[in-house]
Design a protein around this motif. Structure first.
Motif, PDB file in Angstrom:
ATOM      1  N   MET A   1     -30.408  61.418 -36.604  1.00  0.00           N
ATOM      2  CA  MET A   1     -31.180  60.383 -37.255  1.00  0.00           C
ATOM      3  C   MET A   1     -31.038  60.456 -38.771  1.00  0.00           C
ATOM      4  SD  MET A   1     -32.944  57.933 -36.192  1.00  0.00           S
ATOM      5  CE  MET A   1     -32.983  56.651 -37.364  1.00  0.00           C
ATOM      6  N   ILE A   2     -30.981  61.674 -39.307  1.00  0.00           N
ATOM      7  CA  ILE A   2     -30.805  61.825 -40.753  1.00  0.00           C
ATOM      8  C   ILE A   2     -29.480  61.229 -41.174  1.00  0.00           C
ATOM      9  CG2 ILE A   2     -30.562  63.494 -42.649  1.00  0.00           C
ATOM     10  CD1 ILE A   2     -33.429  63.186 -41.603  1.00  0.00           C
ATOM     11  N   PHE A   3     -28.443  61.466 -40.386  1.00  0.00           N
ATOM     12  CA  PHE A   3     -27.135  60.870 -40.676  1.00  0.00           C
ATOM     13  C   PHE A   3     -27.257  59.350 -40.802  1.00  0.00           C
ATOM     14  CE2 PHE A   3     -23.562  58.649 -38.574  1.00  0.00           C
ATOM     15  CZ  PHE A   3     -22.585  58.834 -39.547  1.00  0.00           C
ATOM     16  N   VAL A   4     -27.928  58.734 -39.860  1.00  0.00           N
ATOM     17  CA  VAL A   4     -28.091  57.271 -39.854  1.00  0.00           C
ATOM     18  C   VAL A   4     -28.913  56.821 -41.059  1.00  0.00           C
ATOM     19  CG1 VAL A   4     -29.095  55.329 -38.588  1.00  0.00           C
ATOM     20  CG2 VAL A   4     -27.817  57.095 -37.356  1.00  0.00           C
ATOM     21  N   LEU A   5     -30.035  57.491 -41.321  1.00  0.00           N
ATOM     22  CA  LEU A   5     -30.888  57.107 -42.447  1.00  0.00           C
ATOM     23  C   LEU A   5     -30.172  57.240 -43.788  1.00  0.00           C
ATOM     24  CD1 LEU A   5     -34.308  58.659 -41.401  1.00  0.00           C
ATOM     25  CD2 LEU A   5     -33.766  56.230 -41.624  1.00  0.00           C
ATOM     26  N   VAL A   6     -29.468  58.356 -43.980  1.00  0.00           N
ATOM     27  CA  VAL A   6     -28.747  58.560 -45.244  1.00  0.00           C
ATOM     28  C   VAL A   6     -27.639  57.534 -45.372  1.00  0.00           C
ATOM     29  CG1 VAL A   6     -27.273  60.157 -46.543  1.00  0.00           C
ATOM     30  CG2 VAL A   6     -29.358  60.995 -45.448  1.00  0.00           C
ATOM     31  N   TYR A   7     -26.922  57.290 -44.302  1.00  0.00           N
ATOM     32  CA  TYR A   7     -25.825  56.329 -44.338  1.00  0.00           C
ATOM     33  C   TYR A   7     -26.341  54.922 -44.672  1.00  0.00           C
ATOM     34  CZ  TYR A   7     -21.522  53.950 -43.040  1.00  0.00           C
ATOM     35  OH  TYR A   7     -20.383  53.194 -43.069  1.00  0.00           O
ATOM     36  N   CYS A   8     -27.445  54.540 -44.049  1.00  0.00           N
ATOM     37  CA  CYS A   8     -27.980  53.186 -44.243  1.00  0.00           C
ATOM     38  C   CYS A   8     -28.650  52.992 -45.601  1.00  0.00           C
ATOM     39  CB  CYS A   8     -28.976  52.849 -43.131  1.00  0.00           C
ATOM     40  SG  CYS A   8     -28.199  52.660 -41.520  1.00  0.00           S
ATOM     41  N   ILE A 119     -24.550  66.236 -44.024  1.00  0.00           N
ATOM     42  CA  ILE A 119     -25.979  66.298 -44.348  1.00  0.00           C
ATOM     43  C   ILE A 119     -26.798  66.276 -43.052  1.00  0.00           C
ATOM     44  CG2 ILE A 119     -27.894  65.089 -45.461  1.00  0.00           C
ATOM     45  CD1 ILE A 119     -25.737  64.116 -47.558  1.00  0.00           C
ATOM     46  N   GLY A 120     -26.449  65.381 -42.152  1.00  0.00           N
ATOM     47  CA  GLY A 120     -27.129  65.315 -40.853  1.00  0.00           C
ATOM     48  C   GLY A 120     -26.953  66.596 -40.052  1.00  0.00           C
ATOM     49  N   PHE A 121     -25.735  67.166 -40.071  1.00  0.00           N
ATOM     50  CA  PHE A 121     -25.505  68.430 -39.370  1.00  0.00           C
ATOM     51  C   PHE A 121     -26.300  69.571 -39.991  1.00  0.00           C
ATOM     52  CE2 PHE A 121     -21.398  66.770 -37.517  1.00  0.00           C
ATOM     53  CZ  PHE A 121     -21.823  66.869 -36.199  1.00  0.00           C
ATOM     54  N   ALA A 122     -26.404  69.584 -41.319  1.00  0.00           N
ATOM     55  CA  ALA A 122     -27.185  70.637 -41.988  1.00  0.00           C
ATOM     56  C   ALA A 122     -28.639  70.565 -41.544  1.00  0.00           C
ATOM     57  CB  ALA A 122     -27.068  70.497 -43.505  1.00  0.00           C
ATOM     58  N   VAL A 123     -29.202  69.365 -41.491  1.00  0.00           N
ATOM     59  CA  VAL A 123     -30.585  69.210 -41.048  1.00  0.00           C
ATOM     60  C   VAL A 123     -30.729  69.677 -39.597  1.00  0.00           C
ATOM     61  CG1 VAL A 123     -32.406  67.519 -40.557  1.00  0.00           C
ATOM     62  CG2 VAL A 123     -31.126  67.390 -42.699  1.00  0.00           C
ATOM     63  N   PHE A 124     -29.760  69.342 -38.760  1.00  0.00           N
ATOM     64  CA  PHE A 124     -29.783  69.750 -37.349  1.00  0.00           C
ATOM     65  C   PHE A 124     -29.792  71.276 -37.221  1.00  0.00           C
ATOM     66  CE2 PHE A 124     -27.193  70.950 -33.592  1.00  0.00           C
ATOM     67  CZ  PHE A 124     -28.095  70.582 -32.602  1.00  0.00           C
ATOM     68  N   VAL A 125     -28.887  71.939 -37.929  1.00  0.00           N
ATOM     69  CA  VAL A 125     -28.778  73.394 -37.847  1.00  0.00           C
ATOM     70  C   VAL A 125     -30.043  74.065 -38.393  1.00  0.00           C
ATOM     71  CG1 VAL A 125     -27.511  75.392 -38.747  1.00  0.00           C
ATOM     72  CG2 VAL A 125     -26.265  73.425 -37.861  1.00  0.00           C
ATOM     73  N   VAL A 126     -30.558  73.555 -39.494  1.00  0.00           N
ATOM     74  CA  VAL A 126     -31.787  74.121 -40.057  1.00  0.00           C
ATOM     75  C   VAL A 126     -32.943  73.948 -39.075  1.00  0.00           C
ATOM     76  CG1 VAL A 126     -33.491  73.862 -41.904  1.00  0.00           C
ATOM     77  CG2 VAL A 126     -31.061  73.932 -42.459  1.00  0.00           C
TER      78      VAL A 126
END
Length: 193
Positions: A1-8, A119-126
């Motif tokens: 979701m972070i990936f989508v939000l940042v991208y949009c 960025i989305g992957f970093a949030v996922f891993v964290v």
């Protein structure tokens, strides 16, 4: 979701959805103080509105999930929780700075399009690491939104979800800008001349 939000939102606000990230970019001199404060206020208001909408839409499930408030989990100390939030936010903000580094973008033309992915992957891993400890704050606006709407006995430890992310963001910005990017060496050189 972070990936989508940042991208949009990248074309509108640069993808700013987290006060800690905005603070890190301010420290790295990527955003002005006025813009940083405006973004942080909008992020906090947006988080409160978002949590309120989730509460209305999910009803009893919202309460069963504890209102998604961030708390120090039983068995962990406040110091451990603070350290976890600092490290988790460091990983996120460092990833943001590395993924959006103009020097890197000049070399790798595909980076602006792909920047939201790491960025989305970093949030996922964290999240994988921090959910058992704090429920994963790393975003003071999200923590504040849930705390304000739930308004339970969560305020005692709420400072952890502001101090940790801001310290982690500061450390990431200093590390990226002044150590990796040798900004300190350049600054020292300009002082000498």
């Amino acid at each position: 979701m972070i990936f989508v939000l940042v991208y949009c939102t990248a074309g509108i606000s640069g993808g700013h959805i987290n006060p800690a990230v905005t603070f890190g970019l301010f420290v790295a001199r990527k955003v002005s103080l006025t813009r940083a404060v405006a973004y942080m206020m909008a992020q906090c208001l947006g988080a409160m509105l978002g949590v309120w909408m989730v509460m209305i839409l999910t009803g009893i499930h919202y309460d069963q999930a504890g209102g998604a408030v961030n708390l120090v989990a039983p068995g962990y100390s406040k110091g451990t929780a603070l350290g976890a939030e600092i490290i988790g936010t460091f990983v996120l903000v460092y990833t943001v700075l590395a993924a959006t580094d103009p020097k890197r973008m000049a070399r790798d033309s595909h980076v602006p399009v792909l920047a939201p992915l790491p960025i989305g992957f970093a949030v996922f891993v964290v999240h994988l690491a921090l959910i058992p400890i704090t429920g994963t704050g790393i975003n003071p606006a999200r923590s504040l939104g849930a705390a304000v709407v739930k308004n339970a006995e969560i305020w005692d430890d709420h400072w952890i979800f502001w101090v940790g992310p801001f310290v982690g963001a500061l450390a990431a910005a200093v590390y990226h800008q002044y150590i990796l990017r040798s900004g300190a060496v350049k600054a020292l050189g300009s002082l000498r001349s």
